[in-house]
Each structure stands twice: as structure tokens, then as C-alpha cells.
Design an enzyme around this catalytic site. Structure first.
Site, PDB file in Angstrom:
ATOM      1  N   CYS A 115       0.666  -1.304  -0.043  1.00 21.59           N
ATOM      2  CA  CYS A 115      -0.012  -0.057   0.192  1.00 21.59           C
ATOM      3  C   CYS A 115       0.826   1.213   0.031  1.00 21.59           C
ATOM      4  O   CYS A 115       0.212   2.348  -0.231  1.00 21.59           O
ATOM      5  CB  CYS A 115      -1.039  -0.131   1.237  1.00 21.59           C
ATOM      6  SG  CYS A 115      -1.866  -1.339   1.032  1.00 21.59           S
ATOM      7  N   HIS A 261      -4.036   6.938   0.939  1.00 17.39           N
ATOM      8  CA  HIS A 261      -4.024   5.499   0.235  1.00 17.39           C
ATOM      9  C   HIS A 261      -5.491   5.363   0.643  1.00 17.39           C
ATOM     10  O   HIS A 261      -6.130   5.292   1.527  1.00 17.39           O
ATOM     11  CB  HIS A 261      -3.226   4.528   0.982  1.00 17.39           C
ATOM     12  CG  HIS A 261      -3.490   3.150   0.686  1.00 17.39           C
ATOM     13  ND1 HIS A 261      -3.726   2.752  -0.560  1.00 17.39           N
ATOM     14  CD2 HIS A 261      -3.595   2.045   1.529  1.00 17.39           C
ATOM     15  CE1 HIS A 261      -3.968   1.391  -0.380  1.00 17.39           C
ATOM     16  NE2 HIS A 261      -4.007   0.972   0.785  1.00 17.39           N
ATOM     17  N   ASN A 291      -9.887  -1.242  -2.618  1.00 19.33           N
ATOM     18  CA  ASN A 291      -8.688  -0.861  -2.343  1.00 19.33           C
ATOM     19  C   ASN A 291      -7.607  -1.509  -3.239  1.00 19.33           C
ATOM     20  O   ASN A 291      -7.524  -2.732  -3.561  1.00 19.33           O
ATOM     21  CB  ASN A 291      -8.000  -1.738  -0.915  1.00 19.33           C
ATOM     22  CG  ASN A 291      -6.661  -1.354  -0.406  1.00 19.33           C
ATOM     23  OD1 ASN A 291      -5.846  -1.058  -1.310  1.00 19.33           O
ATOM     24  ND2 ASN A 291      -6.220  -1.573   0.724  1.00 19.33           N
TER      25      ASN A 291
HETATM   26  N1  COA Z   1     -19.464  -9.505   5.642  1.00 21.63           N
HETATM   27  C1  COA Z   1     -20.156  -9.791   6.831  1.00 21.63           C
HETATM   28  N2  COA Z   1     -19.545 -10.044   8.020  1.00 21.63           N
HETATM   29  C2  COA Z   1     -18.302  -9.922   8.244  1.00 21.63           C
HETATM   30  C3  COA Z   1     -17.633  -9.783   7.088  1.00 21.63           C
HETATM   31  C4  COA Z   1     -18.075  -9.336   5.773  1.00 21.63           C
HETATM   32  N3  COA Z   1     -17.565  -9.104   4.653  1.00 21.63           N
HETATM   33  N4  COA Z   1     -16.051  -9.813   7.328  1.00 21.63           N
HETATM   34  C5  COA Z   1     -16.058 -10.230   8.734  1.00 21.63           C
HETATM   35  N5  COA Z   1     -17.318 -10.250   8.931  1.00 21.63           N
HETATM   36  C6  COA Z   1     -17.778 -10.480  10.660  1.00 21.63           C
HETATM   37  C7  COA Z   1     -16.817 -11.251  11.277  1.00 21.63           C
HETATM   38  O1  COA Z   1     -16.740 -12.629  11.053  1.00 21.63           O
HETATM   39  C8  COA Z   1     -17.371 -11.001  12.719  1.00 21.63           C
HETATM   40  O2  COA Z   1     -18.248 -11.827  13.174  1.00 21.63           O
HETATM   41  P1  COA Z   1     -18.332 -12.343  14.582  1.00 21.63           P
HETATM   42  O3  COA Z   1     -18.653 -11.309  15.461  1.00 21.63           O
HETATM   43  O4  COA Z   1     -19.424 -13.226  14.316  1.00 21.63           O
HETATM   44  O5  COA Z   1     -17.102 -13.034  15.069  1.00 21.63           O
HETATM   45  C9  COA Z   1     -17.886  -9.607  12.469  1.00 21.63           C
HETATM   46  O6  COA Z   1     -18.143  -9.243  11.311  1.00 21.63           O
HETATM   47  C10 COA Z   1     -16.835  -8.369  13.061  1.00 21.63           C
HETATM   48  O7  COA Z   1     -15.846  -8.785  12.505  1.00 21.63           O
HETATM   49  P2  COA Z   1     -14.340  -7.776  12.923  1.00 21.63           P
HETATM   50  O8  COA Z   1     -13.346  -8.202  12.067  1.00 21.63           O
HETATM   51  O9  COA Z   1     -14.218  -7.385  14.106  1.00 21.63           O
HETATM   52  O10 COA Z   1     -15.041  -6.436  12.068  1.00 21.63           O
HETATM   53  P3  COA Z   1     -14.475  -4.860  11.992  1.00 21.63           P
HETATM   54  O11 COA Z   1     -15.575  -4.068  12.669  1.00 21.63           O
HETATM   55  O12 COA Z   1     -12.909  -4.975  12.526  1.00 21.63           O
HETATM   56  O13 COA Z   1     -14.397  -4.737  10.541  1.00 21.63           O
HETATM   57  C11 COA Z   1     -12.678  -4.649   8.682  1.00 21.63           C
HETATM   58  C12 COA Z   1     -13.575  -5.719   9.487  1.00 21.63           C
HETATM   59  C13 COA Z   1     -11.576  -5.631   8.017  1.00 21.63           C
HETATM   60  C14 COA Z   1     -13.621  -3.902   7.705  1.00 21.63           C
HETATM   61  C15 COA Z   1     -11.857  -3.547   9.634  1.00 21.63           C
HETATM   62  O14 COA Z   1     -11.165  -4.567  10.494  1.00 21.63           O
HETATM   63  C16 COA Z   1     -11.104  -2.962   8.662  1.00 21.63           C
HETATM   64  O15 COA Z   1     -11.300  -2.072   7.790  1.00 21.63           O
HETATM   65  N6  COA Z   1      -9.540  -2.793   9.197  1.00 21.63           N
HETATM   66  C17 COA Z   1      -8.521  -2.437   8.276  1.00 21.63           C
HETATM   67  C18 COA Z   1      -8.219  -3.353   7.093  1.00 21.63           C
HETATM   68  C19 COA Z   1      -7.461  -2.393   5.921  1.00 21.63           C
HETATM   69  O16 COA Z   1      -7.615  -1.158   5.661  1.00 21.63           O
HETATM   70  N7  COA Z   1      -6.757  -3.281   5.126  1.00 21.63           N
HETATM   71  C20 COA Z   1      -5.914  -2.465   4.163  1.00 21.63           C
HETATM   72  C21 COA Z   1      -4.731  -2.154   4.652  1.00 21.63           C
HETATM   73  S1  COA Z   1      -4.037  -1.553   3.313  1.00 21.63           S
END
Ligand code: COA
Length: 334
Positions: A115, A261, A291
Site C-alpha cells: 500500500c 491511500h 483498495n
Molecule cells: N461481511 C459480513 N460479516 C463479516 C465480514 C463481511 N465481509 N467480514 C467479517 N465479518 C464478520 C466477522 O466474522 C465478525 O463476526 P463475529 O462477530 O460473528 O465473529 C464480525 O463481522 C466483526 O468482525 P471484525 O473483524 O471485528 O470487524 P471489524 O469491525 O473490525 O471490520 C474490517 C473488519 C476488515 C472492515 C476492519 O477491521 C478494517 O477495515 N480493517 C482495516 C483493514 C485495511 O484497511 N486493510 C488494508 C490495509 S492496506
């Protein structure tokens, strides 16, 4: 001293639009969940038919940038190609693009900084230009994520985020540019967090590098500790942005546009709020493209120029964080 001036830009996004509802047909997710957590409405994915590599996306973006700069491929002294999704394991896409441009021996460098591929790539171009080794550099940031994602429910946290696309910049050394080009930059890496976001296989540390069992276990798909990446991003992006503002002796008032980014709209909104950046100075296009990793800032620059948000003399703050862990920020004047 010579400054590195962006003469032109170009972008290429595949035609195929994949909406959140399309994803919901393959995995247990919803449009609402994806938009709430990431801001993403849709992304572009290659069709997946035939052999189309990231160097092909880069070629399409490069042709536009070269035409706008009035350069032929022969005018290029060096190619710098940033990606985490090379066409093949090796050689890298820089060499493949060089051949596709019809060039015979122009040097090509690959950047593997995910990234922050654009930030590391532009600093690499700037260093080659300032050293006098190369004066006209074609920089490409591009990704094809879609062919490497797990579209089952198991991969949903990662798969909903990523999109395909390419951006290209023609960068030229200019002795008379004055106070333009790279005004400040701060780059970082912290391998301690390598497994917070990674694709493990094929891996030279494993013998064999990949096997049917590993494919069965999904070890060739990216994995992410999303919460940790989120936390790291919302603390480090403001920190490193303050460092470059200090370096340049500037405040946010001196910045015309911020192009972060495009990893997650929520990350960028939190970053904007903690820096006190007015909404109209923040550039977002993640809603439409997801992304695109190394492609994200180059694509955004091309769109921002087209929209009249970047003009000659505009001062832009770039910032990014991603796999590595790598992060950084730059102040650049066009
Ligand atoms: N659709 C529905 N549910 C989903 C899902 C999806 N696409 N992805 C994960 N979940 C579920 C999980 O399984 C979890 O379920 P549970 O509570 O039953 O275990 C629940 O949603 C919450 O998951 P969690 O990972 O805690 O969600 P979050 O609020 O942290 O959001 C991201 C997840 C990935 C959106 C968030 O963490 C994020 O954006 N992180 C940064 C990622 C990023 O920017 N990466 C690139 C860097 S360059």
C-alpha cells in the site's frame, strides 16, 4: 537542484464492476455491512478469462500517461513498477512491461511495498533523478487482486476490500522547477507486523513452496488482522503526516489536497478528523474502486487532476499504511 516533476498521469480500471450485492451472492455478507465498515460500494475486477497480468493493466495506464507527456517509450530512462500481485512469481512486472512497451534494454525496477508502493516508488524515482542516473522515469502502481482472493465466506473480511486497477506517472527531472516536486517525505517499515496482512504461499521458506494441501487450507490467499491494521492506521497516519508538515515548515492550511491511500473510508475519515482536515480537502474514491493497493494513490492523482482538484502549483499531502507493515507520508507540489 533538480526536482522530480510529474509531467502526466494515466489510469486503467477493468470494465467489470463487482458490486457488494454481487459478493453477497458468493459469500455470507451484505451491502450494508461492507458500506458501514469500509465505505466501499463496488470495485473493478478483471474478467478472469484469458491471461491478463498486472503488467497489462500497467501497460494501458502507461500508454495514456506517455501520450499525455508527449513521450515515446524510447524517451524513458527507467521503469519503476510497484505491485504486490506480479504477473508471475519472477521476473517482476517491470521487465514484462518494458518488453510490452517495445523496449530492448531500458532498466526496470520492481517495488514490493504494497500500500505504500507509490510513496516508496516516487522516492526511488526522486533519488535516481537527483543522482543524475535517470531523468525520465515511468512509474506504475498496479494490482490484480481478484484472481487471488477467497470468494467463499471464509475469505470475506479480506475479499470485500480489494479491487484491481493501475495508475501511471511520467516523472521528469527539472533543474528550473524551483520549489516543486517532493518537498518532504517520511517512510517507515516494521517487519514485526508482517503477518498482520500477508499472503503466505508460494513461499521460499517452505519446501515445496506450495502444495495441494496448502491450497486446500487456503494458504495461498491473503489473511489480515483487520482490527490491528485499523488501529495502526488511525494512529500512524496522523503521526507521520505531522512529521512531513514539520519537515516542510507547513501547516494543514498550506495543503490544497490530501490523498490518503484508499484502504478504508472509515480509516481516512478518522485520519482526517484527527488532523482537522476539512472534508473538501480529502480525496476519496474507494467507494467505486475498493483498495487497489499500489494502484490506489496513482489512480487517485489521475482522477484528481481530471476533476481540477490538482493544478500546476497545487500542494498535496500523500499518506499511506499497509502490509509490511509499511507506512509513510509525502508533501508534493505539482
Ligand atoms: N461481511 C459480513 N460479516 C463479516 C465480514 C463481511 N465481509 N467480514 C467479517 N465479518 C464478520 C466477522 O466474522 C465478525 O463476526 P463475529 O462477530 O460473528 O465473529 C464480525 O463481522 C466483526 O468482525 P471484525 O473483524 O471485528 O470487524 P471489524 O469491525 O473490525 O471490520 C474490517 C473488519 C476488515 C472492515 C476492519 O477491521 C478494517 O477495515 N480493517 C482495516 C483493514 C485495511 O484497511 N486493510 C488494508 C490495509 S492496506
Amino acid at each position: 537542484m533538480k526536482q522530480s516533476i510529474v509531467r502526466s498521469t494515466g489510469r486503467f480500471l477493468p470494465d467489470r464492476v463487482v458490486t457488494n450485492d454481487d459478493l453477497a451472492a458468493w459469500m455470507d455478507t451484505t451491502d450494508e455491512w461492507i458500506q458501514q465498515r469500509t465505505g466501499i460500494r463496488e470495485r473493478r475486477w478483471v474478467s478472469g478469462e484469458g491471461e491478463l497480468g498486472v503488467s497489462d493493466l500497467g501497460l494501458d495506464a502507461s500508454k495514456i500517461a506517455l501520450e499525455r507527456a508527449g513521450w515515446t517509450p524510447e524517451d524513458i530512462d527507467m521503469i519503476i513498477f510497484a505491485t504486490l500481485s506480479p504477473d508471475i512469481f519472477f521476473p517482476g512486472p517491470g521487465c514484462l512491461l518494458q518488453h510490452k512497451l517495445g523496449l530492448s534494454s531500458t532498466p526496470a525496477v520492481d517495488i514490493r511495498q504494497q500500500c505504500t508502493g507509490f510513496l516508496y516508488g516516487l522516492m526511488t524515482a526522486d533519488a535516481y533523478i537527483k543522482s543524475g542516473y535517470a531523468n525520465r522515469i515511468l512509474f506504475v502502481g498496479a494490482e490484480i487482486h481478484s484472481t487471488g482472493l477467497d470468494i467463499s465466506t471464509k475469505g470475506r473480511d479480506v475479499t470485500v476490500i480489494f479491487g484491481d486497477g493501475a495508475g501511471a506517472l511520467c516523472i521528469e527531472g527539472d533543474q528550473t522547477a524551483g520549489n516543486k516536486g517532493v518537498l518532504a517525505c517520511s517512510l517507515h517499515a516494521q517487519g514485526k507486523y508482517a503477518d498482520a496482512l500477508m499472503t503466505e504461499a508460494p513461499a521460499s521458506r517452505l519446501n515445496p513452496r506450495i502444495s495441494a494441501n496448502m491450497v486446500e487450507e487456503g494458504r495461498h490467499y491473503p489473511t489480515m488482522d483487520g482490527r490491528n491494521v485499523f488501529k495502526l492506521a488511525i494512529t500512524r497516519l496522523p503521526q507521520v503526516s505531522k512529521v512531513v508538515l514539520d519537515q516542510a515548515g507547513m501547516s494543514m492550511d498550506d495543503i490544497d489536497l490530501v490523498i490518503p491511500h484508499q484502504a478504508n473510508l472509515r480509516i481516512n475519515q478518522a485520519f482526517g478528523q484527527s488532523m482537522g482536515i476539512p472534508e473538501d480537502k480529502m480525496f476519496h474514491n474507494i467507494q467505486r474502486y475498493g483498495n487497489t493497493t499500489a494502484g490506489s494513490i496513482p489512480i487517485a492523482i489521475d482522477e484528481a487532476i481530471e476533476m481540477g482538484l490538482i493544478r500546476e502549483g497545487s500542494t498535496v499531502l500523500f499518506a499511506g499504511l499497509g502490509a509490511g507493515l509499511t507506512w509513510g507520508a509525502m508533501i508534493y507540489r505539482f
